[in-house]
Design a protein around this motif. Structure first.
Motif, PDB file in Angstrom:
ATOM      1  N   LEU A  59     -26.549  51.129  -4.823  1.00  0.00           N
ATOM      2  CA  LEU A  59     -25.654  51.539  -5.142  1.00  0.00           C
ATOM      3  C   LEU A  59     -25.035  53.221  -6.072  1.00  0.00           C
ATOM      4  CD1 LEU A  59     -23.310  49.761  -2.822  1.00  0.00           C
ATOM      5  CD2 LEU A  59     -25.473  51.491  -1.727  1.00  0.00           C
ATOM      6  N   MET A  60     -25.371  51.977  -7.058  1.00  0.00           N
ATOM      7  CA  MET A  60     -24.447  53.334  -8.475  1.00  0.00           C
ATOM      8  C   MET A  60     -25.908  52.920  -9.304  1.00  0.00           C
ATOM      9  SD  MET A  60     -20.708  52.867  -7.778  1.00  0.00           S
ATOM     10  CE  MET A  60     -20.726  52.498  -6.152  1.00  0.00           C
ATOM     11  N   ARG A  61     -26.966  52.719  -9.665  1.00  0.00           N
ATOM     12  CA  ARG A  61     -28.176  51.990 -10.880  1.00  0.00           C
ATOM     13  C   ARG A  61     -26.993  52.093 -11.878  1.00  0.00           C
ATOM     14  NH1 ARG A  61     -28.608  58.612 -10.651  1.00  0.00           N
ATOM     15  NH2 ARG A  61     -28.961  58.547 -12.832  1.00  0.00           N
ATOM     16  N   HIS A  62     -26.644  50.756 -11.489  1.00  0.00           N
ATOM     17  CA  HIS A  62     -25.530  50.176 -12.907  1.00  0.00           C
ATOM     18  C   HIS A  62     -24.801  48.496 -12.305  1.00  0.00           C
ATOM     19  CE1 HIS A  62     -21.697  51.662 -12.006  1.00  0.00           C
ATOM     20  NE2 HIS A  62     -22.520  52.613 -11.772  1.00  0.00           N
ATOM     21  N   GLY A  63     -24.549  47.869 -12.217  1.00  0.00           N
ATOM     22  CA  GLY A  63     -24.330  47.014 -12.381  1.00  0.00           C
ATOM     23  C   GLY A  63     -24.028  45.610 -12.783  1.00  0.00           C
ATOM     24  N   ALA A  64     -24.217  44.391 -12.433  1.00  0.00           N
ATOM     25  CA  ALA A  64     -23.711  42.871 -13.451  1.00  0.00           C
ATOM     26  C   ALA A  64     -25.688  43.025 -13.724  1.00  0.00           C
ATOM     27  CB  ALA A  64     -23.214  42.000 -12.968  1.00  0.00           C
ATOM     28  N   LEU A  65     -25.391  42.047 -15.109  1.00  0.00           N
ATOM     29  CA  LEU A  65     -27.028  41.330 -15.545  1.00  0.00           C
ATOM     30  C   LEU A  65     -26.555  39.906 -16.334  1.00  0.00           C
ATOM     31  CD1 LEU A  65     -28.269  44.140 -17.553  1.00  0.00           C
ATOM     32  CD2 LEU A  65     -29.137  43.277 -15.514  1.00  0.00           C
ATOM     33  N   MET A  66     -26.918  39.277 -16.039  1.00  0.00           N
ATOM     34  CA  MET A  66     -26.639  37.302 -16.389  1.00  0.00           C
ATOM     35  C   MET A  66     -26.982  37.194 -17.900  1.00  0.00           C
ATOM     36  SD  MET A  66     -25.787  36.812 -13.247  1.00  0.00           S
ATOM     37  CE  MET A  66     -25.088  34.984 -14.196  1.00  0.00           C
ATOM     38  N   ALA A 110     -21.722  42.540 -24.242  1.00  0.00           N
ATOM     39  CA  ALA A 110     -20.528  44.022 -23.472  1.00  0.00           C
ATOM     40  C   ALA A 110     -21.381  44.975 -24.581  1.00  0.00           C
ATOM     41  CB  ALA A 110     -19.684  43.191 -24.155  1.00  0.00           C
ATOM     42  N   ALA A 111     -21.759  44.561 -26.006  1.00  0.00           N
ATOM     43  CA  ALA A 111     -21.807  45.814 -26.919  1.00  0.00           C
ATOM     44  C   ALA A 111     -23.315  46.300 -26.448  1.00  0.00           C
ATOM     45  CB  ALA A 111     -22.213  45.298 -27.816  1.00  0.00           C
ATOM     46  N   ALA A 112     -24.308  45.671 -26.381  1.00  0.00           N
ATOM     47  CA  ALA A 112     -25.640  46.250 -25.353  1.00  0.00           C
ATOM     48  C   ALA A 112     -25.864  46.951 -24.284  1.00  0.00           C
ATOM     49  CB  ALA A 112     -26.285  45.063 -25.311  1.00  0.00           C
ATOM     50  N   LEU A 113     -24.798  46.790 -23.854  1.00  0.00           N
ATOM     51  CA  LEU A 113     -24.926  46.970 -21.592  1.00  0.00           C
ATOM     52  C   LEU A 113     -23.661  48.354 -22.488  1.00  0.00           C
ATOM     53  CD1 LEU A 113     -25.661  46.880 -18.785  1.00  0.00           C
ATOM     54  CD2 LEU A 113     -23.111  45.824 -18.252  1.00  0.00           C
ATOM     55  N   ARG A 114     -22.811  48.247 -23.298  1.00  0.00           N
ATOM     56  CA  ARG A 114     -21.925  49.463 -23.073  1.00  0.00           C
ATOM     57  C   ARG A 114     -22.638  50.600 -24.076  1.00  0.00           C
ATOM     58  NH1 ARG A 114     -19.009  48.993 -28.726  1.00  0.00           N
ATOM     59  NH2 ARG A 114     -20.962  49.403 -29.124  1.00  0.00           N
ATOM     60  N   ASP A 115     -23.447  49.883 -25.072  1.00  0.00           N
ATOM     61  CA  ASP A 115     -24.406  51.449 -25.434  1.00  0.00           C
ATOM     62  C   ASP A 115     -25.758  51.995 -24.588  1.00  0.00           C
ATOM     63  OD1 ASP A 115     -23.213  51.026 -28.052  1.00  0.00           O
ATOM     64  OD2 ASP A 115     -24.175  49.982 -29.091  1.00  0.00           O
ATOM     65  N   VAL A 120     -28.307  55.709 -21.771  1.00  0.00           N
ATOM     66  CA  VAL A 120     -29.249  55.780 -20.639  1.00  0.00           C
ATOM     67  C   VAL A 120     -28.395  56.508 -19.765  1.00  0.00           C
ATOM     68  CG1 VAL A 120     -30.895  54.167 -18.986  1.00  0.00           C
ATOM     69  CG2 VAL A 120     -31.056  53.168 -21.542  1.00  0.00           C
ATOM     70  N   CYS A 121     -27.301  55.811 -18.962  1.00  0.00           N
ATOM     71  CA  CYS A 121     -27.050  56.162 -17.407  1.00  0.00           C
ATOM     72  C   CYS A 121     -25.878  57.157 -18.103  1.00  0.00           C
ATOM     73  CB  CYS A 121     -25.729  55.201 -17.483  1.00  0.00           C
ATOM     74  SG  CYS A 121     -26.713  53.702 -16.233  1.00  0.00           S
ATOM     75  N   GLY A 122     -26.216  57.860 -19.772  1.00  0.00           N
ATOM     76  CA  GLY A 122     -25.681  59.297 -19.200  1.00  0.00           C
ATOM     77  C   GLY A 122     -23.871  58.755 -19.245  1.00  0.00           C
ATOM     78  N   LEU A 123     -23.546  58.028 -19.489  1.00  0.00           N
ATOM     79  CA  LEU A 123     -21.641  57.511 -18.304  1.00  0.00           C
ATOM     80  C   LEU A 123     -20.567  58.667 -20.106  1.00  0.00           C
ATOM     81  CD1 LEU A 123     -21.196  54.267 -17.498  1.00  0.00           C
ATOM     82  CD2 LEU A 123     -21.534  55.974 -16.034  1.00  0.00           C
ATOM     83  N   LYS A 124     -19.880  58.976 -18.845  1.00  0.00           N
ATOM     84  CA  LYS A 124     -18.971  60.070 -20.612  1.00  0.00           C
ATOM     85  C   LYS A 124     -18.118  59.012 -20.839  1.00  0.00           C
ATOM     86  CE  LYS A 124     -21.880  63.976 -20.256  1.00  0.00           C
ATOM     87  NZ  LYS A 124     -22.360  63.425 -20.811  1.00  0.00           N
ATOM     88  N   PRO A 165     -15.020  53.935 -27.069  1.00  0.00           N
ATOM     89  CA  PRO A 165     -15.942  55.367 -27.784  1.00  0.00           C
ATOM     90  C   PRO A 165     -16.821  55.175 -27.273  1.00  0.00           C
ATOM     91  CG  PRO A 165     -15.448  53.314 -29.333  1.00  0.00           C
ATOM     92  CD  PRO A 165     -14.122  52.875 -28.157  1.00  0.00           C
ATOM     93  N   ASN A 166     -17.334  56.662 -26.709  1.00  0.00           N
ATOM     94  CA  ASN A 166     -18.753  56.914 -26.838  1.00  0.00           C
ATOM     95  C   ASN A 166     -19.308  57.546 -27.652  1.00  0.00           C
ATOM     96  OD1 ASN A 166     -21.245  58.074 -25.377  1.00  0.00           O
ATOM     97  ND2 ASN A 166     -20.452  58.610 -23.843  1.00  0.00           N
ATOM     98  N   PRO A 167     -20.027  57.113 -28.451  1.00  0.00           N
ATOM     99  CA  PRO A 167     -20.708  58.047 -29.804  1.00  0.00           C
ATOM    100  C   PRO A 167     -21.954  58.809 -29.018  1.00  0.00           C
ATOM    101  CG  PRO A 167     -21.970  55.561 -29.811  1.00  0.00           C
ATOM    102  CD  PRO A 167     -20.392  56.016 -28.444  1.00  0.00           C
ATOM    103  N   TYR A 168     -22.065  59.418 -28.139  1.00  0.00           N
ATOM    104  CA  TYR A 168     -23.094  59.804 -27.617  1.00  0.00           C
ATOM    105  C   TYR A 168     -22.238  61.561 -27.199  1.00  0.00           C
ATOM    106  CZ  TYR A 168     -25.734  56.093 -27.994  1.00  0.00           C
ATOM    107  OH  TYR A 168     -26.552  54.694 -28.612  1.00  0.00           O
ATOM    108  N   VAL A 169     -20.840  62.070 -27.102  1.00  0.00           N
ATOM    109  CA  VAL A 169     -19.916  62.410 -26.362  1.00  0.00           C
ATOM    110  C   VAL A 169     -19.339  62.663 -27.943  1.00  0.00           C
ATOM    111  CG1 VAL A 169     -18.353  64.021 -24.722  1.00  0.00           C
ATOM    112  CG2 VAL A 169     -19.615  61.625 -24.700  1.00  0.00           C
ATOM    113  N   LEU A 170     -19.098  64.101 -27.792  1.00  0.00           N
ATOM    114  CA  LEU A 170     -19.385  64.869 -29.245  1.00  0.00           C
ATOM    115  C   LEU A 170     -17.232  65.793 -28.560  1.00  0.00           C
ATOM    116  CD1 LEU A 170     -21.714  68.269 -30.205  1.00  0.00           C
ATOM    117  CD2 LEU A 170     -20.513  65.484 -31.860  1.00  0.00           C
ATOM    118  N   ASN A 171     -16.536  64.709 -29.612  1.00  0.00           N
ATOM    119  CA  ASN A 171     -14.872  65.962 -29.523  1.00  0.00           C
ATOM    120  C   ASN A 171     -14.685  66.828 -29.289  1.00  0.00           C
ATOM    121  OD1 ASN A 171     -14.022  62.516 -29.367  1.00  0.00           O
ATOM    122  ND2 ASN A 171     -13.830  62.394 -31.656  1.00  0.00           N
ATOM    123  N   GLU A 172     -14.148  67.074 -28.321  1.00  0.00           N
ATOM    124  CA  GLU A 172     -14.364  68.158 -28.210  1.00  0.00           C
ATOM    125  C   GLU A 172     -12.827  68.509 -29.026  1.00  0.00           C
ATOM    126  OE1 GLU A 172     -14.345  69.604 -23.678  1.00  0.00           O
ATOM    127  OE2 GLU A 172     -16.309  68.507 -24.245  1.00  0.00           O
ATOM    128  N   GLY A 173     -11.925  70.057 -29.698  1.00  0.00           N
ATOM    129  CA  GLY A 173     -10.655  69.706 -29.352  1.00  0.00           C
ATOM    130  C   GLY A 173     -11.191  70.660 -31.401  1.00  0.00           C
TER     131      GLY A 173
END
Length: 173
Positions: A59-66, A110-115, A120-124, A165-173
Motif C-alpha cells: 500500500l505504501m512502498r514501505h513497512g516492517a522488516l525483521m 533503525a539507523a539503516a532503515l532510517r537512511d 531511497v524512498c525520498g521521505l522528507k 534529522p534528514n541529511p538529504y534535505v537542505l535546511n530552508e531559512g
C-alpha cells in the motif's frame, strides 16, 4: 506487489517478514514487552498488527522488516516505517526480542532503515512515537540523532515525538 528490500548492515539482514516469524512475534506481542506498543495483544489483534506490517509494503512502498543475525540466521526483532490513517507522520519504530536486547541491534537496524527511508524512498521527515515511560527507546531515539518535537501531533498524549534529522534535505531559512 511492491518489491520488499533486504538491507544489509555489519551484523544484520533486514529482511521481509515471513510466516515462520509469526510464533515468536505473537508471543512477544502477547507479553508485557509490548506494553509500549499498545499491548499486550490478543492473538487475533497481534495477527492484525502482523498483517498490517506486511500490507504496508503493497500500500505504501514501505513497512516492517525483521532483523536477522547474518551469522546465525536467528531473528532478533523488527524495525519498520509506519504510516497511513493511524499515524500523523511516517514513523520509524523498532522492537527486539528478549535474547537480543542490549546488544545494539535496534540501533543498527533503525539507523539503516532510517537512511533507506530518506535516501531511497525520498521521505522528507520521519519521527518516532515513544511512550514517555519507555526510557530505553527514548535513549535509542536520541542516540539515532532524533530530537524531541513537543509541537508534533500524536495520537497518544502520553507519547513523546522524536524527529529524525534528514541529511538529504537542505535546511530552508
Amino acid at each position: 506487489m511492491t518489491d520488499i528490500p533486504t538491507i544489509e548492515t555489519e551484523r544484520l539482514f533486514l529482511r521481509p517478514m515471513k510466516i515462520e516469524d509469526w510464533p515468536q512475534y505473537a508471543e512477544m506481542m502477547g507479553s508485557q514487552r509490548s506494553v509500549y506498543m499498545g499491548g499486550p495483544y490478543s492473538t487475533r489483534a497481534a495477527w492484525g498488527v502482523f498483517c498490517h506490517d506486511v500490507a504496508q509494503w503493497a500500500l505504501m512502498r514501505h513497512g516492517a522488516l525483521m532483523m536477522e543475525d547474518r551469522n546465525s540466521g536467528v531473528c532478533l526483532g523488527q524495525v519498520g516505517i509506519n504510516h497511513g490513517p493511524l499515524f500523523f507522520e511516517h514513523e520509524l519504530g523498532w522492537f527486539v526480542y528478549p535474547h537480543a536486547e542490549g546488544k545494539g541491534y535496534a540501533f543498527e537496524a533503525a539507523a539503516a532503515l532510517r537512511d533507506w527511508a530518506f535516501k531511497v524512498c525520498g521521505l522528507k521527515t520521519l519521527v518516532s512515537y515513544v511512550d514517555a515511560d519507555n526510557i530505553r527507546s527514548c535513549k535509542l531515539a536520541e542516540r539515532l540523532g532524533a530530537e524531541l518535537d513537543a509541537e508534533a501531533p500524536r495520537e497518544d498524549p502520553g507519547d513523546l515525538v522524536f524527529r529524525h534529522p534528514n541529511p538529504y534535505v537542505l535546511n530552508e531559512g
